[in-house]
Design a protein around this motif. Structure first.
Motif, PDB file in Angstrom:
ATOM      1  N   GLY A  98      52.506 -30.285  19.829  1.00 21.55           N
ATOM      2  CA  GLY A  98      52.809 -28.970  20.375  1.00 21.55           C
ATOM      3  C   GLY A  98      51.558 -28.155  20.632  1.00 21.55           C
ATOM      4  N   VAL A  99      50.609 -28.233  19.708  1.00 18.46           N
ATOM      5  CA  VAL A  99      49.365 -27.471  19.850  1.00 18.46           C
ATOM      6  C   VAL A  99      48.491 -28.019  20.973  1.00 18.46           C
ATOM      7  CG1 VAL A  99      47.202 -26.843  18.689  1.00 18.46           C
ATOM      8  CG2 VAL A  99      49.378 -26.756  17.432  1.00 18.46           C
ATOM      9  N   PHE A 100      48.377 -29.358  21.058  1.00 18.66           N
ATOM     10  CA  PHE A 100      47.451 -29.990  21.998  1.00 18.66           C
ATOM     11  C   PHE A 100      48.158 -30.615  23.202  1.00 18.66           C
ATOM     12  CE2 PHE A 100      45.243 -30.223  17.871  1.00 18.66           C
ATOM     13  CZ  PHE A 100      44.077 -29.553  18.199  1.00 18.66           C
ATOM     14  N   SER A 101      49.366 -30.122  23.525  1.00 23.31           N
ATOM     15  CA  SER A 101      50.104 -30.711  24.648  1.00 23.31           C
ATOM     16  C   SER A 101      49.382 -30.549  25.978  1.00 23.31           C
ATOM     17  CB  SER A 101      51.506 -30.092  24.741  1.00 23.31           C
ATOM     18  OG  SER A 101      51.418 -28.689  24.944  1.00 23.31           O
ATOM     19  N   GLY A 102      48.446 -29.627  26.051  1.00 24.18           N
ATOM     20  CA  GLY A 102      47.686 -29.440  27.285  1.00 24.18           C
ATOM     21  C   GLY A 102      46.416 -30.259  27.356  1.00 24.18           C
ATOM     22  N   ASN A 103      46.142 -31.075  26.335  1.00 27.66           N
ATOM     23  CA  ASN A 103      44.947 -31.918  26.318  1.00 27.66           C
ATOM     24  C   ASN A 103      45.389 -33.378  26.326  1.00 27.66           C
ATOM     25  OD1 ASN A 103      42.731 -33.536  25.322  1.00 27.66           O
ATOM     26  ND2 ASN A 103      41.715 -31.636  24.715  1.00 27.66           N
ATOM     27  N   GLY A 104      45.203 -34.053  27.449  1.00 26.94           N
ATOM     28  CA  GLY A 104      45.722 -35.397  27.634  1.00 26.94           C
ATOM     29  C   GLY A 104      45.221 -36.399  26.621  1.00 26.94           C
ATOM     30  N   TYR A 105      43.931 -36.360  26.272  1.00 22.36           N
ATOM     31  CA  TYR A 105      43.372 -37.360  25.371  1.00 22.36           C
ATOM     32  C   TYR A 105      43.831 -37.148  23.928  1.00 22.36           C
ATOM     33  CZ  TYR A 105      40.598 -38.575  29.419  1.00 22.36           C
ATOM     34  OH  TYR A 105      40.221 -38.969  30.678  1.00 22.36           O
ATOM     35  N   TRP A 106      43.887 -35.889  23.493  1.00 26.05           N
ATOM     36  CA  TRP A 106      44.446 -35.603  22.184  1.00 26.05           C
ATOM     37  C   TRP A 106      45.918 -36.011  22.131  1.00 26.05           C
ATOM     38  CZ3 TRP A 106      42.979 -34.819  17.442  1.00 26.05           C
ATOM     39  CH2 TRP A 106      41.709 -34.322  17.178  1.00 26.05           C
ATOM     40  N   LEU A 107      46.609 -35.797  23.237  1.00 28.21           N
ATOM     41  CA  LEU A 107      48.026 -36.144  23.295  1.00 28.21           C
ATOM     42  C   LEU A 107      48.224 -37.644  23.095  1.00 28.21           C
ATOM     43  CD1 LEU A 107      50.868 -34.983  23.782  1.00 28.21           C
ATOM     44  CD2 LEU A 107      50.547 -35.467  26.212  1.00 28.21           C
ATOM     45  N   VAL A 108      47.398 -38.461  23.751  1.00 25.78           N
ATOM     46  CA  VAL A 108      47.509 -39.913  23.609  1.00 25.78           C
ATOM     47  C   VAL A 108      47.233 -40.335  22.167  1.00 25.78           C
ATOM     48  CG1 VAL A 108      46.494 -42.134  24.268  1.00 25.78           C
ATOM     49  CG2 VAL A 108      47.006 -40.415  26.015  1.00 25.78           C
ATOM     50  N   PHE A 109      46.204 -39.740  21.555  1.00 25.13           N
ATOM     51  CA  PHE A 109      45.898 -40.076  20.164  1.00 25.13           C
ATOM     52  C   PHE A 109      47.064 -39.718  19.251  1.00 25.13           C
ATOM     53  CE2 PHE A 109      44.400 -38.519  16.004  1.00 25.13           C
ATOM     54  CZ  PHE A 109      43.912 -39.719  15.500  1.00 25.13           C
ATOM     55  N   LEU A 110      47.657 -38.551  19.473  1.00 22.90           N
ATOM     56  CA  LEU A 110      48.777 -38.128  18.632  1.00 22.90           C
ATOM     57  C   LEU A 110      50.010 -38.985  18.873  1.00 22.90           C
ATOM     58  CD1 LEU A 110      48.233 -34.275  18.896  1.00 22.90           C
ATOM     59  CD2 LEU A 110      48.011 -35.669  16.825  1.00 22.90           C
ATOM     60  N   VAL A 111      50.213 -39.457  20.096  1.00 26.85           N
ATOM     61  CA  VAL A 111      51.312 -40.395  20.377  1.00 26.85           C
ATOM     62  C   VAL A 111      51.096 -41.686  19.592  1.00 26.85           C
ATOM     63  CG1 VAL A 111      52.376 -41.839  22.159  1.00 26.85           C
ATOM     64  CG2 VAL A 111      51.901 -39.433  22.624  1.00 26.85           C
ATOM     65  N   PHE A 112      49.837 -42.142  19.516  1.00 28.81           N
ATOM     66  CA  PHE A 112      49.520 -43.327  18.724  1.00 28.81           C
ATOM     67  C   PHE A 112      49.880 -43.099  17.254  1.00 28.81           C
ATOM     68  CE2 PHE A 112      46.193 -44.897  15.782  1.00 28.81           C
ATOM     69  CZ  PHE A 112      46.539 -46.242  15.784  1.00 28.81           C
ATOM     70  N   VAL A 113      49.477 -41.968  16.691  1.00 25.24           N
ATOM     71  CA  VAL A 113      49.793 -41.666  15.291  1.00 25.24           C
ATOM     72  C   VAL A 113      51.303 -41.572  15.100  1.00 25.24           C
ATOM     73  CG1 VAL A 113      49.511 -39.993  13.417  1.00 25.24           C
ATOM     74  CG2 VAL A 113      47.590 -40.485  14.952  1.00 25.24           C
ATOM     75  N   PHE A 114      51.975 -40.966  16.073  1.00 23.05           N
ATOM     76  CA  PHE A 114      53.434 -40.851  16.013  1.00 23.05           C
ATOM     77  C   PHE A 114      54.069 -42.230  15.868  1.00 23.05           C
ATOM     78  CE2 PHE A 114      57.539 -41.088  18.123  1.00 23.05           C
ATOM     79  CZ  PHE A 114      58.245 -40.027  17.578  1.00 23.05           C
ATOM     80  N   PHE A 115      53.628 -43.193  16.681  1.00 24.67           N
ATOM     81  CA  PHE A 115      54.251 -44.515  16.642  1.00 24.67           C
ATOM     82  C   PHE A 115      53.833 -45.317  15.419  1.00 24.67           C
ATOM     83  CE2 PHE A 115      55.432 -43.852  21.135  1.00 24.67           C
ATOM     84  CZ  PHE A 115      56.764 -44.231  21.035  1.00 24.67           C
ATOM     85  N   VAL A 116      52.658 -45.052  14.856  1.00 25.01           N
ATOM     86  CA  VAL A 116      52.330 -45.686  13.573  1.00 25.01           C
ATOM     87  C   VAL A 116      53.347 -45.242  12.525  1.00 25.01           C
ATOM     88  CG1 VAL A 116      50.647 -45.851  11.696  1.00 25.01           C
ATOM     89  CG2 VAL A 116      49.860 -45.907  14.068  1.00 25.01           C
ATOM     90  N   ALA A 117      53.559 -43.928  12.444  1.00 26.41           N
ATOM     91  CA  ALA A 117      54.527 -43.397  11.482  1.00 26.41           C
ATOM     92  C   ALA A 117      55.947 -43.856  11.818  1.00 26.41           C
ATOM     93  CB  ALA A 117      54.455 -41.868  11.454  1.00 26.41           C
ATOM     94  N   PHE A 118      56.299 -43.828  13.103  1.00 29.76           N
ATOM     95  CA  PHE A 118      57.640 -44.225  13.516  1.00 29.76           C
ATOM     96  C   PHE A 118      57.915 -45.682  13.137  1.00 29.76           C
ATOM     97  CE2 PHE A 118      60.574 -46.185  16.481  1.00 29.76           C
ATOM     98  CZ  PHE A 118      61.645 -45.303  16.468  1.00 29.76           C
ATOM     99  N   ASN A 119      57.008 -46.579  13.466  1.00 29.89           N
ATOM    100  CA  ASN A 119      57.212 -47.996  13.158  1.00 29.89           C
ATOM    101  C   ASN A 119      57.305 -48.238  11.660  1.00 29.89           C
ATOM    102  OD1 ASN A 119      57.144 -48.726  15.882  1.00 29.89           O
ATOM    103  ND2 ASN A 119      54.933 -49.031  15.874  1.00 29.89           N
ATOM    104  N   LEU A 120      56.484 -47.523  10.909  1.00 30.00           N
ATOM    105  CA  LEU A 120      56.506 -47.669   9.456  1.00 30.00           C
ATOM    106  C   LEU A 120      57.839 -47.195   8.886  1.00 30.00           C
ATOM    107  CD1 LEU A 120      54.897 -48.449   6.950  1.00 30.00           C
ATOM    108  CD2 LEU A 120      53.882 -46.159   6.956  1.00 30.00           C
TER     109      LEU A 120
END
Length: 448
Positions: free
Chosen positions: A292-314
């Motif tokens: 939500g905070v970094f939704s306007g920054n594409g590269y931060w968004l991709v990194f956070l999507v990666f973290v999201f899926f690490v947590a999601f898969n776990l």
């Protein structure tokens, strides 16, 4: 190829093809659905998640119906309904048609019938491995869908993706007809793979299982809600063409699977399940807040999507394991049925509520903050869960007239035991670090 290997391979392929058909639209429906007559953020969110509602409604009843009318008939009927829904969605020009098609897709709810078929066609000793193989096929289909969906839609549009879903259903029917061995006509109930009606109410009331059901509801709610806004953000912030979204999803998903493995090993081998579980929940909450905070920054968004899926898969891997550990002996199938129903209801609510939030507040920040709040509340509920015992569910055939249940319960490592005479099965909850299978065999084969 042995009969059991052939059975598991056929069922894993069948499950993977069906889930591929459902998952392919996840990264593209909101992007391409804007061209449909009557499309709004809410109606597109509803189209995205409505399959979960019908799946939740029909999955346990169709599983029970497969006991009466036969596994293959119910599975084929479900695939026909799924194919019909895919074609309705493919040839719709309005968002209402899209919603109806997706609802029909979910109505072909064959998950419970497939799990019951696994029980019919595999031995008790190999059943856990069979379930793991099917679980792996679902994970593979999700990753493949994130690549195939955007790529195919760039060539053939959203309708082409739905047509492929219908084709995959036909392939599934052919697998059932020509590859899948025919299960016994008269089915025994299997308490570790199918819901038992008499156990449903008690299982719903179980407080520890409720925490897990709420967890899987929340997990799939935020997943579906995120995909209401995430594809548009990737397109806007990274300048990605619709056809190129797979370039983000593929490496993110593959790396997230690798990144979660050390945490899985820590949880199971070092017996730190609760700590790893809570850490993943709060990491996801922080990640969603960051999106939500970094939704306007594409590269931060991709990194956070990666973290999201690490947590999601776990969490996706840990939750069913906890259900298996916590469910009372002989209730695992019922517990998993309610758990799956909660999962699909979460997908429906995520799509519908995500679409409603985007209608109310067009930027994605508010939606991500709401998702972060939901996950944080889940974390607070999970914090109070009892530390799980490290138990495994096992099932063994018993000889006719077996009367040694008391001897079984006295074995070292056996926490719970249930003899079900009408199934000729013994259900156990055991600590595998203490349990000696040879001692059990001695009890089972001893004269009584």
């Amino acid at each position: 190829m042995s009969t059991e290997v052939r059975s598991v391979t056929s069922l894993a392929m069948l499950y993977a093809f069906r889930m591929l058909g459902l998952f392919m639209v996840l990264p593209i429906l909101v992007l391409y659905g804007k061209g449909y007559l009557g499309a709004t953020p809410f109606t597109l969110g509803l189209a995205l998640g409505v399959y979960g509602l019908t799946q939740a409604v029909f999955q346990i009843p169709l599983g029970l119906m497969s006991d009466i009318f036969g596994r293959k008939l119910i599975i084929i009927s479900g695939l026909v309904i799924f194919a019909a829904g895919s074609l309705v969605a493919a040839f719709s020009t309005t968002v209402e048609g899209l919603i109806i098609g997706r609802a029909l897709q979910g109505s072909g709810a064959i998950a419970s019938a497939i799990m019951a078929t696994v029980a019919d066609l595999t031995s008790e000793q190999n059943r856990t491995k069979a379930m793991a193989a099917i679980g792996a096929s679902i994970g593979l289909s999700f990753t493949l869908a994130m690549v195939v969906g955007p790529s195919l839609a760039a060539i053939a549009g959203l309708e082409g993706v739905f047509i492929l879903s219908a084709v995959l259903s036909v392939v599934g029917i052919l697998i059932v007809l020509f590859l899948l061995p025919t299960p016994p006509r008269f089915h025994k109930s299997h308490r570790d793979t199918g819901a038992i009606p008499s156990l449903i109410l008690a299982t719903i009331k179980n407080g520890e299982l409720f925490r897990l059901n709420w967890g899987i509801f929340s997990l799939h709610c935020v997943l579906m809600a995120s995909f209401v806004v995430l594809p548009g953000l990737l397109q806007a912030e990274l300048g990605l063409d619709k056809a190129q979204h797979w370039r983000v999803y593929l490496p993110v998903l593959l790396l997230s699977f690798v990144a979660m493995l050390p945490f899985m090993l820590l949880a199971e081998r070092k017996r730190q399940v609760k700590g790893v579980f809570l850490g993943a929940i709060f990491a996801m909450a922080a990640c969603l807040f960051g999106m939500g905070v970094f939704s306007g920054n594409g590269y931060w968004l991709v990194f956070l999507v990666f973290v999201f899926f690490v947590a999601f898969n776990l969490l996706e891997a840990t939750l069913p394991s906890l259900v298996s550990k916590i469910a009372p002996v002989g209730s695992k199938g019922t517990a998993m049925g309610i758990y799956s129903t909660s999962q699909f209801l979460g997908a429906f609510c995520g799509g519908a509520i995500g679409g409603a939030l985007m209608s109310y507040q067009s930027s994605g920040e508010f939606l991500f903050f709401c998702c972060a709040t939901l996950v944080a509340l889940w974390g607070a509920l999970a914090w109070t869960m009892a530390k799980p015992k490290y138990l495994s569910s096992l099932c063994y055939s018993i000889p006719e007239g077996f009367a040694g249940a008391g001897d079984v319960k006295s074995l070292v490592g056996v926490e719970e035991a249930l003899v079900v005479v009408e199934e000729s099965l013994l259900y156990l909850k055991v600590d595998k670090q203490l349990f000696n299978e040879q001692q059990l065999e001695n009890v089972l084969t001893a004269p009584h």
